[in-house]
Design an enzyme around this catalytic site. Sequence first.
Site, PDB file in Angstrom:
ATOM      1  N   ILE A  51      56.255  46.864  96.629  1.00  0.00           N
ATOM      2  CA  ILE A  51      54.945  46.961  95.956  1.00  0.00           C
ATOM      3  C   ILE A  51      54.563  45.617  95.327  1.00  0.00           C
ATOM      4  CG2 ILE A  51      53.662  48.098  94.095  1.00  0.00           C
ATOM      5  CD1 ILE A  51      55.426  50.623  94.678  1.00  0.00           C
TER       6      ILE A  51
ATOM      7  N   CYS B 254      58.951  46.523  88.757  1.00  0.00           N
ATOM      8  CA  CYS B 254      60.401  46.698  88.889  1.00  0.00           C
ATOM      9  C   CYS B 254      60.736  48.164  88.607  1.00  0.00           C
ATOM     10  CB  CYS B 254      61.137  45.773  87.922  1.00  0.00           C
ATOM     11  SG  CYS B 254      60.665  45.999  86.203  1.00  0.00           S
TER      12      CYS B 254
ATOM     13  N   ASP C 179      49.206  53.542  84.854  1.00  0.00           N
ATOM     14  CA  ASP C 179      49.180  54.724  85.726  1.00  0.00           C
ATOM     15  C   ASP C 179      50.381  55.617  85.422  1.00  0.00           C
ATOM     16  OD1 ASP C 179      48.111  56.205  88.013  1.00  0.00           O
ATOM     17  OD2 ASP C 179      49.939  55.593  89.065  1.00  0.00           O
TER      18      ASP C 179
ATOM     19  N   ASP D  91      62.119  38.293  89.483  1.00  0.00           N
ATOM     20  CA  ASP D  91      62.903  39.353  90.137  1.00  0.00           C
ATOM     21  C   ASP D  91      64.352  38.899  90.104  1.00  0.00           C
ATOM     22  OD1 ASP D  91      64.134  41.097  92.234  1.00  0.00           O
ATOM     23  OD2 ASP D  91      62.059  41.657  92.647  1.00  0.00           O
TER      24      ASP D  91
ATOM     25  N   HIS E  44      49.244  58.873  87.098  1.00  0.00           N
ATOM     26  CA  HIS E  44      50.232  58.676  88.171  1.00  0.00           C
ATOM     27  C   HIS E  44      49.612  58.951  89.549  1.00  0.00           C
ATOM     28  CE1 HIS E  44      54.835  58.322  88.560  1.00  0.00           C
ATOM     29  NE2 HIS E  44      54.290  57.979  89.704  1.00  0.00           N
TER      30      HIS E  44
END
Length: 329
Positions: A155, A205, A258, A174, A295
């Site tokens: 994503i 993440c 979200d 990351d 969501h």
Amino acid sequence: MKIAFYSAKSYDKESFDHFAQDFGHEITYFEAKLDKHSTSLAADHEVVCAFVNDILDKSVLKKLKDTGVKLIALRCAGYNQVDLEAAKDLEIPLVRVPVYSPEAVAEHGFALILTLSRKTHKAYNRVRESNFSLEGLTGFNLHGKTIGVIGTGAIGQAFCNIALGFGTQVLAYDLYENEELKSKGIRYADLNELFAQSDIISLHCPLTPETKHLINAKTIKQMKDGVVLINTSRGALIETKSVIKALKSKKIGYLGIDVYEQEEDLFFKNLSEEIIPDDQISRLMTFPNVLITGHQAFLTREALAQIAQTTLRNISEFEAGDPLTNAIA
Ligand code: NAI
């Protein structure tokens, strides 16, 4: 195989029914969420299909095992809702859908950013009442801004690609660097630099013990004044009380989420006639610069089709005794 499908919604039924026959499985849909009260619904089923807010703790897994369930098929990517150790002890295999249209979630992240940056939610309501005034609708360009992306997996990578199209500078963090993104001009930095330099921060993440409350009073302090914070990953990446404090002091300029830390008791339900007992989300809903969606980042036709096909294929692999491609270790 006979599948007990928990937390079923109309859009799930539509996509799973479309593909179920191809795989020869039989699905019983239950609107109930999976928890200790609803495990008995799985009697006579070999597989339980569960979603993000279903409860898969030790006691639920034990009850499912006693009921005769042989496989848990998650129809989502994240699996922080599962007690993995208990599943291992009980020898219940788990499968998931590791990737399903990462673009769906990445595009929703940008829907949140653009709504906040251009106030289209306010404009929509105004124009419907024939109020064409532009007072208070001044936004800001994305072009030239710095976007910090935490987590550059499927994503996060899709999100970075969109960000490049807007002409933003992307700073990424990351545990592993993505060479393809680097070749496109994305620069990896440590978290301190990312927090200090980013105008917009987007979280991609997973939720792990290390990332829980990654956004807290201390890390917010490191950020630019008026920062835009976007979370389409998991609610508990953010310590909500610190974010509310930072919204009140205007340290955080905009918040688009979200996902929410206490979403299990709220999201995916129509509570419009209820009193919301959660004071934190109620407070968040009062801010004009906060946008909350329930969501829905995954909810596109393309993603639903991929979720159904991968889940049904995961179950067919188990039925055939084949290696489980998408097993959760
Ligand atoms: P992914 O597994 O492809 O990527 C996750 C990335 O995070 C990996 O590159 C990994 O190295 C990195 N990471 C792990 N620990 C980290 C840490 N401590 N700090 C920084 N980076 C770290 O997962 P994907 O598909 O990109 O999904 C990301 C998250 O998005 C999922 O964990 C899930 O919680 C959430 N999600 C939300 C949806 C929604 O509808 N809102 C739908 C699907 C996923």
